[in-house]
Write a protein that holds these residues in place. Structure first.
Motif, PDB file in Angstrom:
ATOM      1  N   VAL A  56      55.500  21.428 -11.408  1.00  0.00           N
ATOM      2  CA  VAL A  56      55.981  22.815 -11.473  1.00  0.00           C
ATOM      3  C   VAL A  56      56.814  23.008 -12.744  1.00  0.00           C
ATOM      4  O   VAL A  56      56.917  22.099 -13.566  1.00  0.00           O
ATOM      5  CB  VAL A  56      56.803  23.188 -10.211  1.00  0.00           C
ATOM      6  N   THR A  60      64.330  22.904 -10.085  1.00  0.00           N
ATOM      7  CA  THR A  60      64.792  23.887  -9.106  1.00  0.00           C
ATOM      8  C   THR A  60      63.602  24.461  -8.331  1.00  0.00           C
ATOM      9  O   THR A  60      63.654  24.586  -7.100  1.00  0.00           O
ATOM     10  CB  THR A  60      65.560  25.026  -9.815  1.00  0.00           C
ATOM     11  N   SER A  61      62.517  24.788  -9.048  1.00  0.00           N
ATOM     12  CA  SER A  61      61.299  25.280  -8.379  1.00  0.00           C
ATOM     13  C   SER A  61      60.732  24.217  -7.447  1.00  0.00           C
ATOM     14  O   SER A  61      60.203  24.535  -6.373  1.00  0.00           O
ATOM     15  CB  SER A  61      60.229  25.656  -9.409  1.00  0.00           C
ATOM     16  N   HIS A  64      62.737  24.460  -4.360  1.00  0.00           N
ATOM     17  CA  HIS A  64      62.428  25.730  -3.690  1.00  0.00           C
ATOM     18  C   HIS A  64      61.104  25.629  -2.926  1.00  0.00           C
ATOM     19  O   HIS A  64      61.015  25.959  -1.742  1.00  0.00           O
ATOM     20  CB  HIS A  64      62.384  26.849  -4.742  1.00  0.00           C
ATOM     21  N   ALA A  91      68.441  26.463  -4.598  1.00  0.00           N
ATOM     22  CA  ALA A  91      67.088  26.411  -4.034  1.00  0.00           C
ATOM     23  C   ALA A  91      67.112  26.753  -2.543  1.00  0.00           C
ATOM     24  O   ALA A  91      66.223  27.448  -2.045  1.00  0.00           O
ATOM     25  CB  ALA A  91      66.475  25.033  -4.260  1.00  0.00           C
ATOM     26  N   TYR A  94      67.552  30.510  -2.239  1.00  0.00           N
ATOM     27  CA  TYR A  94      66.327  31.260  -2.601  1.00  0.00           C
ATOM     28  C   TYR A  94      65.446  31.505  -1.372  1.00  0.00           C
ATOM     29  O   TYR A  94      64.725  32.486  -1.300  1.00  0.00           O
ATOM     30  CB  TYR A  94      65.467  30.496  -3.617  1.00  0.00           C
ATOM     31  N   ARG A 211      52.875  27.471  -6.129  1.00  0.00           N
ATOM     32  CA  ARG A 211      53.305  27.443  -7.530  1.00  0.00           C
ATOM     33  C   ARG A 211      52.418  28.347  -8.395  1.00  0.00           C
ATOM     34  O   ARG A 211      52.761  28.688  -9.515  1.00  0.00           O
ATOM     35  CB  ARG A 211      53.248  26.020  -8.084  1.00  0.00           C
ATOM     36  N   TYR A 226      54.420  32.202  -6.323  1.00  0.00           N
ATOM     37  CA  TYR A 226      55.305  32.308  -7.492  1.00  0.00           C
ATOM     38  C   TYR A 226      54.549  31.889  -8.745  1.00  0.00           C
ATOM     39  O   TYR A 226      53.496  31.254  -8.677  1.00  0.00           O
ATOM     40  CB  TYR A 226      56.510  31.374  -7.304  1.00  0.00           C
ATOM     41  N   TYR A 228      55.192  29.364 -10.938  1.00  0.00           N
ATOM     42  CA  TYR A 228      55.995  28.149 -11.143  1.00  0.00           C
ATOM     43  C   TYR A 228      55.131  27.052 -11.781  1.00  0.00           C
ATOM     44  O   TYR A 228      55.350  25.872 -11.543  1.00  0.00           O
ATOM     45  CB  TYR A 228      56.527  27.638  -9.792  1.00  0.00           C
TER      46      TYR A 228
END
Ligand SMILES: *Cc1c(COP(=O)(O)O)cnc(C)c1O
Length: 373
Positions: A56, A60-61, A64, A91, A94, A211, A226, A228
């Motif tokens: 990703v 952080t993603s 998440h 995260a 979120y 992602r 997302y 990502y």
């Protein structure tokens, strides 16, 4: 000056390979995901002894999406530590879930496993142990508690590429493992990057969809996803760098051993390596009640230091609404006052020697010039 981190030296040492890999991506015109990213996923998962890797755009993603894949959302609680980089907690928020903190163990700086159970409620769904500074959290009791209460364990391994707990590589010990490839991390991209590793095929395919806009196939969106995705250039760079990670980790460990030796008779506390852990020293943090003075002295000696982290997350204004107060997590608060990170990167001694040589060259050049005039 001895910098806290120096990324230049490492780039120079692998410049030809990196430049070739990057140019190949530029010419391929495949700039997002693609072959290099897929190969990185396979290679990095294997490196962690995990079945699947999903690359990703940031660490952080990775956290998440790991949380989302585990089904965590509004109304749920996720247990983690307040002594971490803010991203661990971000995260969780979120997803709409609430972060619930447990204090750290003052010796390892990782989650105090004896305090986890009293933080569990009916809404608790997951635990995120953070392998802070490159030292694994005490995973065995964490997994045992998680099994008993039916919780998902997501490792925040952003600082711990290649670290081991009882001989097992981090990332594949819990249900999901999340890594960051931020440039300063032990394995760093030349930009942002991250990855989730897991042995669970359902988690893997959910994260793969999430992602990339929740697509099962192009323009068919199964989930609300997302953007990502990882850049192809970062995938290509990380594949080159992964081949050096063992050697770079060993270099960090030998610098740490040297620091341990040099500081053995001093009043500062050096890091404790727990009996279960293979520490990879993302950060070499010493501890002293006279931190400010020491940082000042080192700075006068032109030695850069850092503080990881000066304010625990439960005292950050951004998370004031969680309702925590000073005094709630005394160990995290004390550590935040006293830790000091010394320069640490694989090329540390080389670049220091280079600089000394360069200085003495300059000095002799000045002397020669003086003789001539
Ligand atoms: C760096 C870091 C992250 C976040 O990674 P990014 O790639 O910067 O998004 C998460 N947790 C910890 C402990 C980190 O150090």
């Amino acid at each position: 000056m001895i910098p806290f981190v120096d990324l230049k030296e490492q780039y120079i040492s692998i410049k030809d390979e990196i430049d070739t890999a990057v140019l190949k991506v530029l010419e391929s015109t495949q700039y997002v995901l693609g072959e290099d990213v897929t190969n990185l996923e396979v290679e990095f998962a294997e490196y962690c002894d995990a079945e699947y890797g999903i690359a990703v755009n940031t660490g952080t993603s990775a956290l998440h999406l790991a949380l989302l894949a585990a089904g965590i959302g509004v109304g749920d609680e996720v247990i983690t530590v307040p002594f971490t980089f803010i991203a661990t907690v971000a995260a969780i928020s979120y997803t709409g879930a609430s972060p619930v903190f447990v204090d750290i163990d003052p010796v390892s700086y990782t989650i105090d496993v004896t305090q986890i159970e009293k933080a569990i409620t009916e809404r608790t769904k997951a635990i995120i142990p953070v392998h802070l500074y490159g030292q694994p959290a005490d995973m065995e009791p964490i997994l045992e508690i998680a099994r008993r209460y039916g919780l998902v364990v997501i490792e925040d391994a952003a600082q711990a590429h290649r670290a081991e707990y009882q001989g097992q590589r981090v990332g594949s010990i819990g249900d999901l493992g999340c890594f960051s490839f931020y440039p300063g991390k032990n394995l760093g991209a030349y930009g942002e990057g991250g990855i989730v590793v897991t042995n669970n095929p359902e988690y893997a395919s959910t994260i793969q969809m999430l992602r990339d806009w929740g697509q099962a196939s192009r323009y068919h969106h199964i989930l609300r996803g997302y953007n990502y995705r990882m850049d192809s250039i970062q995938g290509a760079i990380l594949r080159v760098k992964l081949r050096y990670l063992d050697a770079w980790t060993e270099a960090r460990r030998s610098h740490a051993a040297r620091y341990d030796q040099l500081l053995a008779d001093s009043k500062v506390l050096t890091p404790t390596v727990m009996p279960y852990s293979h520490h990879v020293y993302h950060i070499y943090a010493i501890r002293t009640s006279k931190r400010e003075r020491l940082q000042q002295i080192l700075s006068q000696q032109r030695i850069q230091t850092g503080i990881h982290y000066p304010v625990p997350v439960h005292l950050q204004p951004a998370y004031a609404d969680l309702g925590y107060q000073r005094g709630d997590f005394p160990q995290a608060e004390a550590a935040a006052q006293e830790v000091l990170s010394l320069p640490m990167f694989a090329e540390l001694t080389q670049s220091y020697k280079c600089r000394l040589q360069w200085l003495s060259l300059q000095q002799s050049a000045i002397k020669r010039r003086k003789k001539l005039t």
